[in-house]
Scaffold this active site. Structure first.
Site, PDB file in Angstrom:
ATOM      1  N   ASP A 140      10.496  21.073   1.119  1.00 23.63           N
ATOM      2  CA  ASP A 140      10.297  19.816   1.823  1.00 23.63           C
ATOM      3  C   ASP A 140      11.375  18.817   1.393  1.00 23.63           C
ATOM      4  O   ASP A 140      11.571  18.594   0.197  1.00 23.63           O
ATOM      5  CB  ASP A 140       8.903  19.259   1.515  1.00 23.63           C
ATOM      6  N   TYR A 142      13.375  14.896   2.015  1.00 23.99           N
ATOM      7  CA  TYR A 142      12.983  13.482   1.879  1.00 23.99           C
ATOM      8  C   TYR A 142      14.012  12.693   2.682  1.00 23.99           C
ATOM      9  O   TYR A 142      14.511  11.680   2.250  1.00 23.99           O
ATOM     10  CB  TYR A 142      13.059  13.143   0.381  1.00 23.99           C
ATOM     11  N   HIS A 147      11.226   5.932   5.446  1.00 22.81           N
ATOM     12  CA  HIS A 147      10.095   6.360   4.620  1.00 22.81           C
ATOM     13  C   HIS A 147      10.429   6.222   3.139  1.00 22.81           C
ATOM     14  O   HIS A 147       9.626   5.720   2.350  1.00 22.81           O
ATOM     15  CB  HIS A 147       9.729   7.816   4.928  1.00 22.81           C
ATOM     16  N   GLU A 213       1.580  12.934   6.489  1.00 23.65           N
ATOM     17  CA  GLU A 213       2.990  12.562   6.598  1.00 23.65           C
ATOM     18  C   GLU A 213       3.544  13.235   7.844  1.00 23.65           C
ATOM     19  O   GLU A 213       3.455  14.456   7.982  1.00 23.65           O
ATOM     20  CB  GLU A 213       3.792  12.987   5.358  1.00 23.65           C
ATOM     21  N   GLU A 215       6.209  14.784   9.898  1.00 20.69           N
ATOM     22  CA  GLU A 215       7.500  15.435   9.655  1.00 20.69           C
ATOM     23  C   GLU A 215       7.810  16.430  10.772  1.00 20.69           C
ATOM     24  O   GLU A 215       6.926  16.855  11.508  1.00 20.69           O
ATOM     25  CB  GLU A 215       7.473  16.226   8.329  1.00 20.69           C
ATOM     26  N   ASP A 247       2.451  17.048   6.343  1.00 24.75           N
ATOM     27  CA  ASP A 247       2.477  17.215   4.894  1.00 24.75           C
ATOM     28  C   ASP A 247       1.325  16.381   4.308  1.00 24.75           C
ATOM     29  O   ASP A 247       1.536  15.285   3.794  1.00 24.75           O
ATOM     30  CB  ASP A 247       3.844  16.727   4.393  1.00 24.75           C
ATOM     31  N   ARG A 251      -2.490  10.397  -2.239  1.00 22.07           N
ATOM     32  CA  ARG A 251      -1.609   9.407  -2.877  1.00 22.07           C
ATOM     33  C   ARG A 251      -2.004   9.053  -4.294  1.00 22.07           C
ATOM     34  O   ARG A 251      -1.135   8.747  -5.128  1.00 22.07           O
ATOM     35  CB  ARG A 251      -1.591   8.128  -2.042  1.00 22.07           C
ATOM     36  N   GLN A 254      -0.936  11.922  -6.417  1.00 22.32           N
ATOM     37  CA  GLN A 254       0.531  11.941  -6.439  1.00 22.32           C
ATOM     38  C   GLN A 254       1.103  10.921  -7.412  1.00 22.32           C
ATOM     39  O   GLN A 254       1.979  11.217  -8.212  1.00 22.32           O
ATOM     40  CB  GLN A 254       1.061  11.667  -5.023  1.00 22.32           C
ATOM     41  N   LYS A 267       0.032  17.663  -2.960  1.00 20.89           N
ATOM     42  CA  LYS A 267       0.561  18.234  -1.719  1.00 20.89           C
ATOM     43  C   LYS A 267       0.095  19.676  -1.500  1.00 20.89           C
ATOM     44  O   LYS A 267       0.002  20.116  -0.359  1.00 20.89           O
ATOM     45  CB  LYS A 267       2.098  18.265  -1.768  1.00 20.89           C
ATOM     46  N   THR A 271      -0.560  22.311   3.932  1.00 20.09           N
ATOM     47  CA  THR A 271       0.485  21.790   4.820  1.00 20.09           C
ATOM     48  C   THR A 271       0.240  22.454   6.165  1.00 20.09           C
ATOM     49  O   THR A 271      -0.047  23.639   6.206  1.00 20.09           O
ATOM     50  CB  THR A 271       1.877  22.175   4.289  1.00 20.09           C
ATOM     51  N   THR A 374       9.095  12.753   5.650  1.00 18.80           N
ATOM     52  CA  THR A 374       8.407  11.864   6.582  1.00 18.80           C
ATOM     53  C   THR A 374       9.400  11.051   7.395  1.00 18.80           C
ATOM     54  O   THR A 374      10.335  10.465   6.842  1.00 18.80           O
ATOM     55  CB  THR A 374       7.482  10.918   5.801  1.00 18.80           C
ATOM     56  N   GLU A 388       2.296   3.910   4.190  1.00 16.43           N
ATOM     57  CA  GLU A 388       3.272   2.930   4.658  1.00 16.43           C
ATOM     58  C   GLU A 388       2.662   1.974   5.678  1.00 16.43           C
ATOM     59  O   GLU A 388       2.848   0.764   5.610  1.00 16.43           O
ATOM     60  CB  GLU A 388       4.463   3.662   5.294  1.00 16.43           C
TER      61      GLU A 388
END
Lengths: 439, 439
Positions: A140, A142, A147, A213, A215, A247, A251, A254, A267, A271, A374, A388
């Site tokens: 994955d 970024y 994001h 997320e 993606e 994804d 939080r 995380q 995570k 997925t 994301t 977000e």
């Protein structure tokens, strides 16, 4: 650099009438590939056309596929597409051409195909879709800079956009075993959450900040040998097709676990991907230049720089996220759109990700899944996770029925859709990836 | 909690004489399993005994294996051990018992076995060892607290031991496709290195700070379903066996890329394992209590706490790292030992790692490989990577032939060995994991 052919011709129409509906994700110009099962439960490879699925094995058995397309159908018999993807673009391209001709209202073999429609086509609404490949490795990235900025400010306030961001297409290895196809329930994960007071004991329990997320994912076709990087000019030869990817993220878990080695339990509980692989060929009309750099942004290092790929680096895919709460579900209300974004908002292109991934010698394998990260956009209604969108849960999203959401609650269903539009071309879509939270 | 049986009896001797050498890694009390090929190139499953390999397929074909052992031999026919590992401990335990009886100097069937020795045994020095499983997923932990402190101080000076360290068994997903068996060359990876001046352009080229990391690995036997955690009291049922693991690392690439999502290119160019899987059963006499916590250390959270596992949580494995430079190789000098450590120096036990890995619902699969993280000890000659041993390259290691090393140079070969000793028991070993750097 982009060679369009008859399969992209906007005047082409199928004898499968539902495919000619301008709102269909799957007109004859698309023909994504996937693995489905019908009433018998038997898995088969098929291509989506309108409200139907074209059964590749039937067309192959009747002898309508020739040369490389027959080879492709043969490789797809295992009902996992790894073997087919390993052959690279050519057999799939030929398959898509020949299926397109069979489904074309004016195609030479259409009468044969139409006469066999009872066995050749399956009602999509009555089929189950499966993960199209065995995901050997899942990475994955970024690459969504909006994001990275927004989530970074919430998760890592002291360093929202890391110093390496504009040089390194940052990525990490994800968990392959828990990648699955759209549909079904997502169990809210247990885990450690940050201590209530610094230095205190962490809390333990079901995540209270469960999130999605938005993606894109793409699949590796032919891989590379260990120690032999793929040059960026060759990267497109190794990217076979695209999907939508959720994804799922916890939080609270995380935030507590991710230093210094990155996300793990936050995570790896799951997925999800949309099950149809939209082939890179079908996306050719919708390629766009890579996101333009700001004046202060550095030029990519040489191994990430390719004139051709700079011109066709991105893809214009309109993305949408819908939410259906348990209450809406009970009251038969369909999901409401809570945000829109676009795959153009990626700082790094798929080709750059692939070149970076292999520059140190890492070997990619056919069917490897690569997530983009994301894809938030620059405006507040384009922030592509609840983290977000709600500023870390502080500003809940208000839904039309009076409900509001910080993070996801049990019974919430999240659905992603994606669509490519371009004037002069028939729009094509990705289907959806959909999952509901259970406690 | 620990049930020893005849296979651990120190008085047992084999009719394979080399197995009775007290220095052998592979006495009859060990019998690790692996995948080998001989002159024919054909892959087979075997067990190491002294200087030989016991060919499981031959014993099976002769009908000497019965019940669960025959089932194990059948599952091992694919020449990847995933299917066998998926069956859990019982068939392997029965196989090890029956092979032990066949190789026992006083075993009932030993005459048959001895008469067939020409086909039953292969000269280990003439065989090639292969990766024993298809590694579907590879996870690497960070459970060596002395490593976390020392490497942390060098890589992350502002936060050497993260606040979560004593609560969370920190781990990350590694790259499965580039895991390989001992032997062969390791290509020095290309990649981005930190800018010479802050905010400047990163350097690009072959890594100048190439390193090893001394770890143990363990393999998952029977897995768990997505969403169904493995409780710590059950974790030992899912850990089938152990190996040595070299987590090759490029420190300059790592330092620049790892924030915020963890190591990527700095690790995914290759991970190496010793090819013999030392079964958890064989290690029973060498189990020791988990590392004792300091008085100020918190007790593990409940899901990481198990009375039984706290008593038998660790394993006493003496570890050693040897280095042979190109010059030494040319001059026929064998490798020199540059450090020693012990698997006891892990803050988190394998059972804790497994319970943590699955607590959020992540599904483990048979043959998944889990690394412990670098196992440094508390003293300066137990620092188990060049990064630590040389204080980031500042204090090179001086070799007996006058050479010195900060990080690894082209032509350097690194070899790990591991051995279990306990008074009253026959020592057992792991063989080795060995790799040479090429530029």
């Amino acid at each position: 650099m982009i060679h369009l052919d008859d399969t992209h011709d906007p005047n082409r129409r199928s004898w499968v009438e539902s495919a000619n509906d301008p709102d269909s994700d799957f007109p004859i110009q698309n023909l994504p590939i996937g693995i489905f099962s019908g009433r018998s439960g038997q898995l088969r490879a098929g291509m989506a056309i309108g409200d139907s699925i074209f059964d590749i094995s039937v067309a192959h058995a009747r002898g309508w596929l020739t040369g490389d397309a027959a080879k492709a159908a043969e490789a797809a018999k295992s009902c996992l597409l790894n073997e087919l993807f390993a052959l690279g673009h050519r057999p799939l391209r030929e398959l898509r051409w020949q299926v397109s001709a069979l489904l074309d209202r004016r195609g030479a073999l259409r009468e044969h195909a139409q006469a066999a429609r009872e066995v050749l086509l399956h009602d999509r609404s009555k089929c189950t879709m499966h993960l199209p490949v065995h995901v050997g490795n899942y990475t994955d990235f970024y690459a969504g800079i909006y994001h990275a900025r927004t989530a970074g400010a919430l998760l890592i306030p002291e360093d929202p956009l890391p110093a390496n961001y504009k040089w390194v297409p940052i990525g990490y290895h994800g968990r392959a075993s828990s990648v699955r196809a759209s549909g079904g329930m997502v169990r809210r994960p247990l885990g450690q959450q940050p201590p209530s007071t610094p230095g205190g004991k962490p809390n333990f329990g079901a995540s209270e900040r469960l999130d999605f997320e938005l993606e894109m994912g793409f699949y590796v076709g032919a891989g590379n040998a260990l120690g032999e990087p793929i040059e960026i000019g060759e990267a497109h030869r190794h990217i076979i097709g695209y999907c939508l990817l959720n994804d799922w993220s916890a939080r609270d878990i995380q935030r507590w676990e991710m230093f210094p080695l990155g996300p793990f339990l936050s995570k790896n509980f799951g997925t999800m991907v949309s099950p149809w692989v939209v082939l890179a060929d079908a996306l050719l009309p919708f390629r766009v230049p890579a996101m333009s750099r700001g004046n202060d942004d550095p030029a990519p290092l040489n191994y990430l720089l390719d004139t051709a790929d700079q011109r066709i680096g991105g893809i214009d895919i309109a993305l949408s996220v819908g939410l259906q709460t348990a209450k809406m579900h009970r009251e038969n209300e369909t999901s409401v759109e809570i945000l829109q974004s676009n795959a153009r908002h990626l700082y790094w292109t798929p080709a750059q990700m692939l070149a970076h991934h292999t520059v140190g010698g890492c070997n990619l394998e056919a069917g490897d899944l690569i997530g983009t990260g994301t894809i938030s956009g620059p405006t507040v209604d384009q922030l592509s996770s609840m983290l977000e969108l709600t500023f870390g849960g502080m500003k809940p999203v208000h839904l039309p029925n009076g409900e509001q959401r910080g993070f996801l609650e049990n019974g919430d269903e999240v659905v992603f859709t994606g669509k490519c539009h371009r004037k002069g071309f028939v729009s094509i879509g990705f289907g959806e990836v959909r999952g509901r939270i259970e406690g």
